[in-house]
Design a protein around this motif. Structure first.
Motif, PDB file in Angstrom:
ATOM      1  N   SER A 161      31.016  29.114  82.937  1.00 53.01           N
ATOM      2  CA  SER A 161      30.407  29.896  84.017  1.00 53.01           C
ATOM      3  C   SER A 161      31.454  30.349  85.024  1.00 53.01           C
ATOM      4  O   SER A 161      32.603  29.883  85.020  1.00 53.01           O
ATOM      5  CB  SER A 161      29.332  29.059  84.717  1.00 53.01           C
ATOM      6  OG  SER A 161      29.910  27.873  85.250  1.00 53.01           O
ATOM      7  N   LYS A 197      31.769  28.992  91.668  1.00 49.19           N
ATOM      8  CA  LYS A 197      31.052  29.478  92.851  1.00 49.19           C
ATOM      9  C   LYS A 197      31.974  29.788  94.022  1.00 49.19           C
ATOM     10  O   LYS A 197      31.635  30.588  94.876  1.00 49.19           O
ATOM     11  CB  LYS A 197      29.998  28.448  93.271  1.00 49.19           C
ATOM     12  CG  LYS A 197      28.911  28.245  92.232  1.00 49.19           C
ATOM     13  CD  LYS A 197      27.906  27.202  92.688  1.00 49.19           C
ATOM     14  CE  LYS A 197      26.817  27.003  91.637  1.00 49.19           C
ATOM     15  NZ  LYS A 197      25.802  26.004  92.077  1.00 49.19           N
ATOM     16  N   ARG A 199      29.591  33.174  80.683  1.00 47.35           N
ATOM     17  CA  ARG A 199      28.136  33.240  80.537  1.00 47.35           C
ATOM     18  C   ARG A 199      27.507  32.579  81.757  1.00 47.35           C
ATOM     19  O   ARG A 199      28.170  31.914  82.559  1.00 47.35           O
ATOM     20  CB  ARG A 199      27.693  32.531  79.253  1.00 47.35           C
ATOM     21  CG  ARG A 199      28.097  31.070  79.181  1.00 47.35           C
ATOM     22  CD  ARG A 199      27.751  30.457  77.826  1.00 47.35           C
ATOM     23  NE  ARG A 199      28.067  29.034  77.791  1.00 47.35           N
ATOM     24  CZ  ARG A 199      29.243  28.538  77.477  1.00 47.35           C
ATOM     25  NH1 ARG A 199      30.231  29.359  77.171  1.00 47.35           N
ATOM     26  NH2 ARG A 199      29.448  27.224  77.462  1.00 47.35           N
ATOM     27  N   GLY A 200      26.215  32.793  81.885  1.00 48.59           N
ATOM     28  CA  GLY A 200      25.496  32.210  83.010  1.00 48.59           C
ATOM     29  C   GLY A 200      25.297  33.211  84.133  1.00 48.59           C
ATOM     30  O   GLY A 200      25.723  34.368  84.067  1.00 48.59           O
ATOM     31  N   ASP A 201      24.619  32.760  85.164  1.00 46.29           N
ATOM     32  CA  ASP A 201      24.273  33.646  86.276  1.00 46.29           C
ATOM     33  C   ASP A 201      25.499  34.037  87.089  1.00 46.29           C
ATOM     34  O   ASP A 201      26.491  33.303  87.172  1.00 46.29           O
ATOM     35  CB  ASP A 201      23.268  32.954  87.203  1.00 46.29           C
ATOM     36  CG  ASP A 201      21.915  32.779  86.547  1.00 46.29           C
ATOM     37  OD1 ASP A 201      21.640  33.518  85.585  1.00 46.29           O
ATOM     38  OD2 ASP A 201      21.152  31.885  86.981  1.00 46.29           O
ATOM     39  N   LEU A 217      27.056  37.329  80.239  1.00 45.40           N
ATOM     40  CA  LEU A 217      26.475  36.610  81.367  1.00 45.40           C
ATOM     41  C   LEU A 217      24.996  36.305  81.167  1.00 45.40           C
ATOM     42  O   LEU A 217      24.506  35.247  81.541  1.00 45.40           O
ATOM     43  CB  LEU A 217      26.672  37.417  82.654  1.00 45.40           C
ATOM     44  CG  LEU A 217      28.129  37.671  83.041  1.00 45.40           C
ATOM     45  CD1 LEU A 217      28.206  38.533  84.284  1.00 45.40           C
ATOM     46  CD2 LEU A 217      28.872  36.355  83.260  1.00 45.40           C
ATOM     47  N   GLN A 218      24.234  37.282  80.601  1.00 44.36           N
ATOM     48  CA  GLN A 218      22.785  37.117  80.432  1.00 44.36           C
ATOM     49  C   GLN A 218      22.133  36.706  81.753  1.00 44.36           C
ATOM     50  O   GLN A 218      21.463  35.688  81.865  1.00 44.36           O
ATOM     51  CB  GLN A 218      22.478  36.103  79.322  1.00 44.36           C
ATOM     52  CG  GLN A 218      22.986  36.536  77.961  1.00 44.36           C
ATOM     53  CD  GLN A 218      22.604  35.584  76.847  1.00 44.36           C
ATOM     54  OE1 GLN A 218      21.929  34.590  77.076  1.00 44.36           O
ATOM     55  NE2 GLN A 218      23.022  35.895  75.633  1.00 44.36           N
ATOM     56  N   SER A 219      22.372  37.544  82.739  1.00 44.72           N
ATOM     57  CA  SER A 219      21.945  37.242  84.103  1.00 44.72           C
ATOM     58  C   SER A 219      21.272  38.465  84.705  1.00 44.72           C
ATOM     59  O   SER A 219      21.429  39.593  84.225  1.00 44.72           O
ATOM     60  CB  SER A 219      23.168  36.849  84.948  1.00 44.72           C
ATOM     61  OG  SER A 219      22.862  36.800  86.317  1.00 44.72           O
ATOM     62  N   ARG A 220      20.496  38.220  85.734  1.00 43.75           N
ATOM     63  CA  ARG A 220      19.987  39.315  86.550  1.00 43.75           C
ATOM     64  C   ARG A 220      21.045  39.740  87.564  1.00 43.75           C
ATOM     65  O   ARG A 220      21.967  38.982  87.859  1.00 43.75           O
ATOM     66  CB  ARG A 220      18.717  38.894  87.289  1.00 43.75           C
ATOM     67  CG  ARG A 220      17.501  38.689  86.411  1.00 43.75           C
ATOM     68  CD  ARG A 220      16.290  38.282  87.244  1.00 43.75           C
ATOM     69  NE  ARG A 220      15.102  38.150  86.433  1.00 43.75           N
ATOM     70  CZ  ARG A 220      14.264  39.160  86.171  1.00 43.75           C
ATOM     71  NH1 ARG A 220      14.498  40.358  86.684  1.00 43.75           N
ATOM     72  NH2 ARG A 220      13.199  38.966  85.413  1.00 43.75           N
ATOM     73  N   PRO A 244      22.026  39.804  91.033  1.00 43.73           N
ATOM     74  CA  PRO A 244      21.540  39.109  92.231  1.00 43.73           C
ATOM     75  C   PRO A 244      21.442  40.057  93.417  1.00 43.73           C
ATOM     76  O   PRO A 244      22.309  40.917  93.611  1.00 43.73           O
ATOM     77  CB  PRO A 244      22.608  38.036  92.468  1.00 43.73           C
ATOM     78  CG  PRO A 244      23.847  38.581  91.838  1.00 43.73           C
ATOM     79  CD  PRO A 244      23.383  39.389  90.661  1.00 43.73           C
ATOM     80  N   LEU A 250      23.328  42.020  81.152  1.00 49.24           N
ATOM     81  CA  LEU A 250      22.484  41.921  82.345  1.00 49.24           C
ATOM     82  C   LEU A 250      21.102  42.477  82.038  1.00 49.24           C
ATOM     83  O   LEU A 250      20.945  43.394  81.217  1.00 49.24           O
ATOM     84  CB  LEU A 250      23.125  42.698  83.500  1.00 49.24           C
ATOM     85  CG  LEU A 250      24.528  42.238  83.925  1.00 49.24           C
ATOM     86  CD1 LEU A 250      25.077  43.168  85.001  1.00 49.24           C
ATOM     87  CD2 LEU A 250      24.507  40.805  84.414  1.00 49.24           C
TER      88      LEU A 250
END
Length: 1002
Positions: free
Chosen positions: A409, A412, A432-434, A455-458, A460, A479
């Motif tokens: 990921s 942060k 990958r990840g948000d 990533l397979q994320s929205r 943000p 996305l």
């Protein structure tokens, strides 16, 4: 006072010839007469100068001694002038021989002015005590003559950043045994190093960078013998060959710079025995082999750059031993292996750049111990594993880990990073990840690239919190979801790329808040709904990519008002109706429209659909079909009933459409390449170089204010627009203390987007210093906008004097017109003949000829075409053709032949306009007047004076007629028939010479 000065100068000129006899007559003169020698010499020197800021006002001919004058120092005992320091005063002219009167002069410093002409060897040879000579950053030309080397007392010589040419005198060190420092950098010197160089045994600094010197510098029998050398800079020349061992003899060496040459072979193995080395730069050569192990002995080395060579072998395990290292750049080599844990020992490391090698493995967690790291670039290697969390606890300004194999990921981050990070590029990995919501806390982030991940994320909503973000690239990152409505809350976004994802829903109307957008790319998603009208608010938009979505409805007609739009692709949607009336939409390629079976365009053969309600009842009589007596269709016509025809046509079209779409799918990527090319020209360099996004400010004028340095945008708060052209808009701005400058905000279309390329080309333009050129002061680069700062011309442009003159202002007199023609020719000749390759203007016209307070011409916008990525497209574009009448005919060809003769043509049209006062093309009710053809016809009829500007009541025919003829020769349709600009200067000089003198010349 003026009469008194003139009288004094006349007396000086009369007495100069008999100076030797005067010396004999006054051999017993007292000290006051000796002081007068200094006064007279300095006044004569001043009389040859142009002093726009009146810096030398204190130099008063009434004084018996110059010791109270500014910028001078006198000997406390003898009272003779020993130092003249006139650095950065904006002086221009030639260095006159008045200085030879200063027999006690020890220091002469005239740097950062605009002195021109050759360096007179006789002048300086007559100053016997000269110790320090600094003529750097001027416009001096010619060769370094042998006589100049006879100043035996000289210890410091700086002739850098001029236009000196030819070889360095081979015997330069025969008489310069006392030299301590020599800089000839930034000229056009060529040939080998002088063989006498080892005789400069006291030399402590030698800078020959940025010339065209060549050959092998003969290290063993030459440079390695300069045992007292501390600074050696041979960078950016054409040197070749190997650099052998022997450098260890230079015990005092602190800086060694050989970058930007053609050196090959291995690095000298004894380089580590130069124990005082602090800076070592061998970049941009062809060095091979391993890094010498002796490098680990350099405890004081703070700068090591070996980028763009062919170094091989494993990354050195001993790197942690170079404890003072603050800058390490080994990018662009073939280094392999792992990053050792010892790299964490570099506690002072600020820059770590290892891009484009073959490094592999994981990033050691110890790298997070380098607490001062500000820039980390590991792009284009084979690193894998997860990104260490500890790295994102440091105060980075730039992180580029793109084109590797990182997984896991996105870290942060934490407090220090939130405030400092400006560039983050994690593209082309396996992340990958948000997308962490904490990214919204990066308050200074300007460039964010997470493209080509999984990533397979929205998206943000925190992305809308970025206040300084200019580039957001999230292409092909798996996305999904909708585009946040508040994505453009900051108004700073310039490039938005969301292609190749699974985004759905409509394009938000709030996209119109992205007022700075130049590129909007949302292709290959599942977006639906209509194209929002608010896109028409994006006045800076250059590229719009919406292909392969599910957009429907009509294209908003308001998009036709986007004047800066250069590329559009709306193919493979569900759009219908007419195209907007803007030029770009009317000239779209078929590949940008296909796949929309309802768009009205002659390029598409499918049906055209409009958003109009269908009629509920069809009147058969409207189609003139005959009816039977019972008001039914005849038997033979029932088969051709209108609904039946529509159904048949639709079925046929569907079959044809399936076949066409199947054929087109195989080649669709190739058909869309025109947009991809435009996209690459704008964005590729930004993706390659994270540093480019943070903005780069470069200043050539050290007297500019700190406000401009720290906040270039602040200039526009107090600037006023004074003009615009094909390259951008010009503003007048004040830098304080009464200094007025011109700021050109460049149009980003086609402008170089790589900061290194932009910097290289602008620096070349910054070296162009001539009395008839606008001087470039500096520039600011960022992906969002680019600025050029230059001198401000208070008298406006030649165009305004010819065509926008009010009745209260007098017309240009012939002497001023000739001065403008002559000065412009000299400026263009300088651009054509003083640079290799020549600087070509491409856009010579009266709007680009500015006038100072004395009507001396100053050519502006010269060389800006060097900043274009695709010159041929720009030259043939409608914008360039806005200079109607000035463009050479060969530029209108499909494959234009561009050289300096294009400028000769524009100059010829300009001087015809200068003499006649007419525009190059004038439209009447029934015809069009072409100025060059009009003058040619009148000249053939013997009525050439009929075309002279009637506002000129007096003019010499013997000058006007030859100038008209010169203009016609320069506008010949055959480029080879036009003279060179150097020949134009000579012709004008002959025209201005009185008839009697012309007779004597021939």
């Amino acid at each position: 006072m003026k009469m008194k000065v003139t009288h004094l100068l006349k007396l000086l000129l009369l007495s100069w010839v008999s100076m030797a006899s005067l010396r004999r007559c006054f051999c017993n003169r007292n000290s006051s007469l000796q002081l007068n020698d200094d006064v007279l010499g300095l006044l004569v020197f001043k009389s040859d100068l142009h002093d726009p800021s009146l810096a030398l006002n204190s130099w008063n001919e009434d004084d018996n001694s110059p010791c109270s004058w500014q910028y001078l120092h006198c000997h406390p005992v003898t009272g003779r002038v020993i130092q003249v320091s006139l650095d950065g005063l904006g002086l221009s002219g030639k260095i006159g021989r008045g200085l030879e009167k200063l027999q006690s002069l020890q220091v002469l410093s005239l740097s950062r002015n605009n002195f021109t002409g050759n360096i007179s060897p006789e002048l300086f040879s007559l100053i016997p005590n000269l110790i320090r000579l600094n003529l750097s950053h001027n416009s001096l030309s010619g060769r370094i003559t042998i006589e100049l080397t006879s100043i035996v007392s000289l210890r410091f010589l700086d002739l850098s950043e001029n236009f000196l040419s030819g070889p360095i005198p081979d015997n330069i060190c025969d008489n310069f045994s006392s030299l301590r420092f020599v800089s000839l950098a930034g000229n056009f010197l060529e040939g080998p190093l002088p063989t006498s160089l080892p005789k400069c045994s006291s030399l402590g600094g030698l800078n020959l960078s940025n010339n065209h010197l060549s050959g092998n510098p003969s290290f063993v029998n030459g440079i390695w013998l300069l045992t007292r050398i501390r600074i050696l800079d041979l960078s950016h020349n054409d040197f070749s060959g190997s650099v052998p061992d022997g450098v260890s003899a230079l015990n005092y060496l602190k800086e060694l710079q050989l970058q930007g040459n053609h050196f090959s072979g291995s690095l000298p193995s004894d380089i580590g025995f130069c124990l005082h080395l602090s800076r070592l730069d061998f970049s941009d050569n062809s060095f091979t082999g391993y890094l010498p192990n002796s490098l680990q002995m350099l405890k004081f080395l703070s700068f090591l750059k070996l980028t763009n060579n062919m170094m091989t072998g494993d990354f050195p395990y001993w790197i942690g031993n170079i404890s003072s290292l603050g800058y390490l750049n080994l990018a662009g080599n073939e280094l392999s292996g792992y990053l050792p844990t010892s790299i964490g020992e570099l506690k002072l490391l600020n820059y770590l750049i290892l891009s484009d090698n073959r490094l592999t493995g994981k990033i050691p967690a110890s790298l997070a111990h380098c607490s001062k790291l500000s820039v980390l670039r590991l792009r284009g290697n084979d690193f894998n594993g997860s990104i260490p969390e500890g790295l994102f606890d440091l105060g980075f300004k730039e992180v580029d880990l793109s084109r590797n194999g990182f997984d896991g990921s996105i870290p942060k981050g934490s407090g220090p990073l939130f405030d400092s990070l400006q560039t983050l590029d994690l593209s082309s990995n396996k992340l990958r990840g948000d997308i962490p919501a904490e990214m919204g806390l990066y308050s200074n982030l300007r460039y964010l690239n997470l493209s080509w991940n999984n990533l397979q994320s929205r998206l943000p909503p925190e992305l809308g919190l970025f206040q300084n973000l200019t580039v957001l690239d999230l292409r092909n990152s798996a996305l999904y979801g909708s585009i946040p409505e508040d994505l453009c809350n900051s108004n700073s976004l310039s490039i938005l790329q969301l292609d190749g994802n699974s985004l759905n829903g409509p394009i938000p109307e709030e996209i119109g808040n992205c007022s700075s957008l130049t590129l909007l790319s949302l292709s290959h998603n599942h977006l639906n709904g209509s194209i929002p009208k608010s896109i028409s608010k994006l006045n800076e938009l250059s590229i719009l990519k919406l292909e392969f979505n599910e957009l429907s409805g009509e294209i908003p007609q308001e998009l036709g008002r986007l004047d800066n739009l250069l590329a559009v692709n709306i193919s493979y949607n569900r759009l219908i109706g007419r195209l907007p009336m803007g030029m770009i939409f009317q000239n779209l390629d078929q590949s940008a429209l296909q796949g929309n079976l309802g768009i009205c365009s002659p390029l598409l053969k499918g049906p055209c659909k409009m958003n109009t309600p269908k009629p509920l009842v069809i009147n058969p009589f409207a189609y003139n079909i005959p009816m039977n007596s019972n008001n039914t269709l005849p038997e033979h016509s029932r088969f051709l009933r209108f609904p039946t025809i529509i159904a048949m046509a639709a079925a046929i079209l569907i079959v044809i459409g399936v076949l066409v779409v199947s054929l087109l799918n195989a080649s669709i990527r190739r058909n869309l390449s025109f947009v991809d090319t435009a996209l690459e020209s704008m964005c590729s360099s930004s993706q390659r170089s994270g540093s480019s996004v943070s903005g780069r400010f470069t200043l050539f004028d050290s007297r500019s204010s700190e406000e401009w340095v720290n906040n270039p945008e602040s200039l526009f708060n107090k600037a006023s627009e004074i003009g615009h052209g094909i390259f951008g808009t010009v503003y007048k701005a004040s830098l304080g203390e009464g200094r007025i400058v011109a700021i050109k905000k460049l149009k980003t279309s086609y402008i170089l987007q790589c900061p290194e390329d932009f910097d290289r080309e602008v620096r070349i333009l910054g070296k162009a210093k001539h009395p008839n050129l606008i001087t470039l002061k500096g520039y600011y680069w960022s992906p969002q906008f680019q600025l050029l700062m230059s001198d401000y011309a208070p008298n406006g442009s030649l165009h305004s004097k010819l065509h926008e003159r009010s009745a209260s202002n007098p017309p240009l007199s012939w002497p001023n017109r000739f001065k403008i023609a002559f000065g412009t020719a000299k400026g263009l000749a300088y651009l054509s003949h003083s640079f290799r390759p020549p600087i070509i203007h491409y856009d010579i016209k009266p709007r680009n000829i500015l006038l100072d307070e004395n009507y001396n011409p100053k050519i502006s916008d010269f060389g800006l075409a060097r900043l274009l990525t695709k010159l041929d497209k720009h030259v043939t574009s409608s914008r360039f053709q806005s200079a109607l009448g000035y463009v050479a005919p060969e530029l209108a060809c499909q494959n234009p032949r561009v050289n300096e003769k294009c400028d000769v043509y524009g100059y010829g049209v300009m001087i015809l306009e200068l003499v006649t006062g007419r525009r190059p093309v004038e439209y009447g009710e029934d015809d069009v007047l072409i100025l060059s053809d009009h003058v040619r016809v009148l000249l053939e009829q013997g009525n050439a004076l009929d075309c002279v500007d009637p506002s000129m009541t007096e003019y010499p025919e013997e000058e006007v007629l030859p100038v008209l003829k010169l203009g016609l020769v320069c506008t010949s349709h055959i480029p080879s028939s036009r003279p060179s600009m150097a020949e134009v200067v000579q012709i004008l000089r002959v025209i201005k010479t009185p008839a009697r003198q012309r007779m004597e010349m021939f």
